[in-house]
Write an enzyme that holds these catalytic residues in place. Structure first.
Site, PDB file in Angstrom:
ATOM      1  N   TRP A  84      36.760  57.559  25.302  1.00  0.00           N
ATOM      2  CA  TRP A  84      38.042  57.106  25.856  1.00  0.00           C
ATOM      3  C   TRP A  84      38.423  57.930  27.076  1.00  0.00           C
ATOM      4  O   TRP A  84      38.238  59.145  27.091  1.00  0.00           O
ATOM      5  CB  TRP A  84      39.126  57.284  24.794  1.00  0.00           C
ATOM      6  N   ASP A  86      44.460  59.145  32.167  1.00  0.00           N
ATOM      7  CA  ASP A  86      44.938  59.527  33.513  1.00  0.00           C
ATOM      8  C   ASP A  86      43.899  60.204  34.421  1.00  0.00           C
ATOM      9  O   ASP A  86      43.145  61.063  33.960  1.00  0.00           O
ATOM     10  CB  ASP A  86      46.055  60.573  33.411  1.00  0.00           C
ATOM     11  N   GLN A 118      41.589  62.472  31.902  1.00  0.00           N
ATOM     12  CA  GLN A 118      41.855  62.660  30.473  1.00  0.00           C
ATOM     13  C   GLN A 118      40.716  62.002  29.702  1.00  0.00           C
ATOM     14  O   GLN A 118      40.423  60.816  29.919  1.00  0.00           O
ATOM     15  CB  GLN A 118      43.196  62.011  30.106  1.00  0.00           C
ATOM     16  N   TRP A 123      42.252  57.132  21.951  1.00  0.00           N
ATOM     17  CA  TRP A 123      42.856  58.394  22.398  1.00  0.00           C
ATOM     18  C   TRP A 123      42.716  59.438  21.282  1.00  0.00           C
ATOM     19  O   TRP A 123      42.897  59.132  20.104  1.00  0.00           O
ATOM     20  CB  TRP A 123      44.332  58.139  22.733  1.00  0.00           C
ATOM     21  N   PHE A 174      46.015  68.354  28.275  1.00  0.00           N
ATOM     22  CA  PHE A 174      46.716  67.206  28.846  1.00  0.00           C
ATOM     23  C   PHE A 174      46.609  67.224  30.375  1.00  0.00           C
ATOM     24  O   PHE A 174      45.998  68.106  30.970  1.00  0.00           O
ATOM     25  CB  PHE A 174      48.179  67.221  28.390  1.00  0.00           C
ATOM     26  N   ARG A 202      55.356  68.498  30.748  1.00  0.00           N
ATOM     27  CA  ARG A 202      53.913  68.389  30.997  1.00  0.00           C
ATOM     28  C   ARG A 202      53.547  67.812  32.359  1.00  0.00           C
ATOM     29  O   ARG A 202      54.377  67.346  33.091  1.00  0.00           O
ATOM     30  CB  ARG A 202      53.278  67.520  29.917  1.00  0.00           C
ATOM     31  N   ASP A 203      52.244  67.827  32.618  1.00  0.00           N
ATOM     32  CA  ASP A 203      51.598  67.215  33.784  1.00  0.00           C
ATOM     33  C   ASP A 203      51.923  67.959  35.087  1.00  0.00           C
ATOM     34  O   ASP A 203      52.485  67.379  36.032  1.00  0.00           O
ATOM     35  CB  ASP A 203      51.971  65.715  33.912  1.00  0.00           C
TER      36      ASP A 203
HETATM   37  C1  FRU Z   1      50.166  59.849  30.664  1.00  0.00           C
HETATM   38  C2  FRU Z   1      50.062  60.951  29.611  1.00  0.00           C
HETATM   39  C3  FRU Z   1      50.473  62.308  30.155  1.00  0.00           C
HETATM   40  C4  FRU Z   1      49.751  63.260  29.261  1.00  0.00           C
HETATM   41  C5  FRU Z   1      48.456  62.531  28.994  1.00  0.00           C
HETATM   42  C6  FRU Z   1      47.882  62.733  27.625  1.00  0.00           C
HETATM   43  O1  FRU Z   1      49.370  58.742  30.336  1.00  0.00           O
HETATM   44  O2  FRU Z   1      50.830  60.627  28.479  1.00  0.00           O
HETATM   45  O3  FRU Z   1      51.859  62.523  30.212  1.00  0.00           O
HETATM   46  O4  FRU Z   1      49.533  64.502  29.849  1.00  0.00           O
HETATM   47  O5  FRU Z   1      48.720  61.158  29.206  1.00  0.00           O
HETATM   48  O6  FRU Z   1      46.630  62.114  27.524  1.00  0.00           O
END
Ligand code: FRU
Length: 484
Positions: free
Chosen positions: A35, A38, A54, A62, A94, A158-159
């Site tokens: 899988w 992002d 990801q 996921w 993440f 996050r991110d």
């Molecule tokens: C966006 C998200 C991010 C997170 C990641 C986890 O699709 O939810 O906010 O870091 O995917 O896979």
């Protein structure tokens, strides 16, 4: 130093299941198995373009997140690299971003830690982490660089998107404060020590409860904040996917960002969590996940899921709208030109073209002045059982649309406003299970997955209840970069 066990992830990645799948994409970034979601860490470093993503190598759903990695000389032909980050003490890996600095590649990512039990989305802790690399292939984890959110009740944190400017390091990330989406801003003298500067932007009531994957960059004379908000209300033609991916145009004064309203980048069924970076020649290029958390993915039974959109160059038009164009390097995908037509009258009905294909680039231009048709356009992946993917212009609604109701396993019609000029331009990239529609006569794109039968490969042109003048049509066969 934290552990980084990528070995078993690499073994899982080596199991190239995708070549068995009729829906395998030929010129998009996809996993070899497992899988992906992002795009992460898009960057140019030491002569190569890097795209991370990801990645869950062990199944097509996921799961504990890793960072997959591909590199390219031209953003068109990609090569798989070993998995860059695996889960460790800091949690699972993440989304985040990359900065190339002084010959070293820095990855900033969120460490996500379940505090009670796995997949309990009420109880988790997110921290911001750093990993670095000298060779751009193997990464050393440096640990947590931001341990706590500014307010203890903020869990969604996050991110990180990081950039270096005027000798300082800058970091923004997405957060949720009691049901309100936010972007938080940090500065650092170096990549390991960060000081909280405050809330850069906070969502109004109608702007969502959480903003994922924020990105702030200069475009023309403005700044653009891209983000993927969750919880926007659907209205009219807007916000039709479960979550959105779009932008605000505004002014960034080094502290706060004042901005106009939200605009979706892409109105298709599968476009989310975009990220941008700057190429060495100064272009702002964006890619997104061609998917959304809860969408149907027909490929999952075949051991893989997820893909990245094609790289798109961003510019700002006179009305302060972000325009996306496929990067010029994508011409490098072209094989034979299969068809070239000029100035032809399309009578009412469906007309077969002498072209077939699963991997095609198509450019169409129609003249609206001599039109009597109510709708017209092109039909891709036509075959038995009435299968077809319809892309056209609706002259009554004045919109460019994609109708995938007969595309196989998926449904839906999506459309975007035409600019009101006297012609309709369409620039389409068709891969085995997706279509990306660009138009010089619209300011949004349409990106959706489709799952037609392998035998449905014909191309037709159509005009409904009247005629239309086709100014030009060009179709190219495109390469399969993974299995040439
Ligand atoms: C966006 C998200 C991010 C997170 C990641 C986890 O699709 O939810 O906010 O870091 O995917 O896979």
């Amino acid at each position: 130093m934290l552990s980084n066990n990528t070995e078993s992830a690499n073994q899982a990645q080596a199991n190239d299941v995708i070549k068995q799948c009729p829906y395998r994409l030929g010129f998009h970034i996809i996993p070899s198995s497992g899988w992906m979601n992002d795009p992460n860490g898009l960057v140019f470093h030491d002569g190569l373009y890097h795209a991370f993503f990801q990645y869950h190598p062990y199944s097509s759903v996921w799961g504990p997140m890793h960072w997959g990695h591909v590199t390219s000389k031209d953003m068109v032909h990609w090569q798989r690299q070993p998995v860059a980050l695996a889960p460790g003490e800091e949690g699972i890996s993440f989304s985040g971003s990359a900065v190339s600095d002084n010959g070293e590649l820095h990855l900033f990512y969120t460490g996500h830690h379940w505090t009670k039990q796995e997949n309990d989305w009420q109880n988790f802790k997110q921290t911001q982490c750093l990993a670095t690399s000298q060779d751009g292939v193997s990464f050393e984890k440096k640990g947590i660089v931001i341990a706590d959110s500014p307010l203890s009740h903020i869990q969604d944190f996050r991110d990180p998107k990081v950039w270096k400017e005027d000798g300082k390091w800058h970091l923004i990330l997405g957060a949720q404060d009691n049901g309100t989406g936010q972007v938080l801003y940090y500065q650092g003298q170096n990549p390991e020590q960060w000081e909280y500067q405050g809330v850069l932007v906070e969502a109004t009531e109608a702007e969502g409860y959480m903003w994922e994957c924020p990105d702030l960059f200069k475009l023309g004379s403005k700044h653009v904040l891209a983000a993927s908000p969750q919880g926007l209300p659907k209205h009219g033609y807007h916000n039709l996917s479960e979550y959105q991916c779009g932008y605000f145009v505004g002014e960034f004064d080094g502290q706060s960002f004042s901005h106009s309203g939200f605009t979706e980048f892409d109105v298709g069924h599968d476009f989310y969590a975009c990220q941008t970076f700057e190429t060495p020649d100064g272009r702002r290029v964006m890619q997104a996940w061609m998917g959304l958390p809860a969408t149907l993915m027909e490929t999952q039974d075949n051991g893989w899921a997820g893909a990245l959109s094609l790289p798109r160059e961003l510019t700002l038009d006179e009305q302060q709208r972000v325009i996306q164009k496929p990067i010029k390097e994508l011409e490098g995908l072209r094989r034979a030109e299969l068809l070239s037509l000029q100035n032809s009258e399309i009578e009412a009905g469906h007309h077969k073209l002498d072209v077939q294909g699963e991997l095609l680039e198509i450019k169409l231009s129609f003249c609206l002045q001599e039109r009597t048709a109510e709708r017209f356009g092109i039909l891709l992946r036509c075959g038995e059982n009435r299968e077809q993917t319809m892309i056209g212009y609706d002259a009554m609604a004045k919109r460019i649309y994609l109708d995938r109701n007969l595309s196989g396993h998926v449904q839906g019609v999506r459309s975007t406003a035409h600019d009101g000029s006297d012609h309709v331009e369409l620039h389409i990239f068709l891969d085995r299970s997706c279509v990306e529609i660009f138009s010089d006569t619209a300011y949004q794109t349409i990106t959706s997955r489709i799952y037609p039968s392998e035998s449905s490969t014909k191309v037709n042109i159509f005009s409904e209840n009247g005629k239309v003048k086709l100014k030009s049509l060009n179709i190219w066969q495109l390469k399969d970069i993974w299995h040439p």
